[in-house]
Design a protein around this motif. Structure first.
Motif, mmCIF file in Angstrom:
data_model
loop_
_atom_site.group_PDB
_atom_site.id
_atom_site.type_symbol
_atom_site.label_atom_id
_atom_site.label_comp_id
_atom_site.label_asym_id
_atom_site.label_seq_id
_atom_site.Cartn_x
_atom_site.Cartn_y
_atom_site.Cartn_z
ATOM 1 N N THR A 68 -6.503 -47.847 22.100
ATOM 2 C CA THR A 68 -7.359 -46.669 21.998
ATOM 3 C C THR A 68 -6.698 -45.548 22.787
ATOM 4 N N VAL A 69 -6.496 -44.403 22.138
ATOM 5 C CA VAL A 69 -5.855 -43.262 22.788
ATOM 6 C C VAL A 69 -6.861 -42.116 22.828
ATOM 7 N N ARG A 70 -7.186 -41.684 24.058
ATOM 8 C CA ARG A 70 -8.154 -40.600 24.240
ATOM 9 C C ARG A 70 -7.537 -39.494 25.091
ATOM 10 N N ARG A 71 -7.860 -38.266 24.736
ATOM 11 C CA ARG A 71 -7.376 -37.088 25.460
ATOM 12 C C ARG A 71 -8.584 -36.214 25.769
ATOM 13 N N ALA A 72 -8.686 -35.771 27.024
ATOM 14 C CA ALA A 72 -9.750 -34.860 27.424
ATOM 15 C C ALA A 72 -9.112 -33.632 28.050
ATOM 16 N N ARG A 73 -9.618 -32.479 27.649
ATOM 17 C CA ARG A 73 -9.096 -31.215 28.164
ATOM 18 C C ARG A 73 -10.217 -30.464 28.866
ATOM 19 N N VAL A 74 -9.973 -30.086 30.117
ATOM 20 C CA VAL A 74 -10.901 -29.249 30.867
ATOM 21 C C VAL A 74 -10.377 -27.824 30.721
#
Length: 171
Positions: A68-74
């Motif tokens: 599972t590949v997840r990316r979060a951007r603030v």
């Protein structure tokens, strides 16, 4: 001097369950594709060869293995021109199999965040990115320090929980 830090390809290739990426900057060094976008050039999403890079293939291969590949951007709002472009090209990340979410910075105030962007592999190994003020990667650092891993993992999950899925985030 050669880096002793394993490449992203090596780390993702060894990853078995999850790879998460937290991005905290509103701009990074300007790649040619960003400059082209600013001139009005747009990607033909129907011609995969025009936008599918080795990075996207690595992500796709990892997802096919069950990672599972997840990316979060603030991000600050209103968003920077760079973030507008990132939002546009995120189509490629999604097509490769990443899950991407966006968190307006004003909703992150109560989250203890690390000072740097990072990738966390299988919840145990961090690849920390150190940038110059102009957004150029100066160096990457690898650590498995349990306290640092816990801080980064907890921060990522808190951001992820509050963040808006890519298809719902309007800029």
């Amino acid at each position: 001097m050669p880096s002793s830090v394993p490449s992203f390809a090596e780390l993702l290739g060894q990853c078995e369950r999850s790879a998460v990426h937290l991005e905290l900057r509103d701009s990074y060094a300007s790649p040619d594709r960003f400059e082209a976008w600013k001139r009005g050039e747009r990607i033909n999403w129907e011609t995969r060869e025009a936008w599918w890079y080795p990075f996207h293939q690595m992500i796709s291969d990892a997802v096919a293995r069950g990672v599972t590949v997840r990316r979060a951007r603030v991000v600050s709002e209103p968003v920077s021109e760079y973030i507008r472009w990132e939002h546009y090209v995120t189509h490629a990340n999604i097509a490769a199999g990443e899950e991407v979410r966006w968190l307006p910075r004003r909703r992150a105030t109560s989250i203890p965040l690390p000072g740097n962007d990072f990738w966390l592999f299988d919840g145990a190994l961090l690849r920390v990115h150190h940038f110059s003020g102009d957004g150029v990667v100066v160096e990457d650092e690898i650590t498995a320090d349990p306290q640092t891993v816990k801080l980064c993992s907890t921060a990522f999950e808190a951001v992820w929980e509050r963040a808006i899925p890519h298809h719902l985030y309007q800029i």
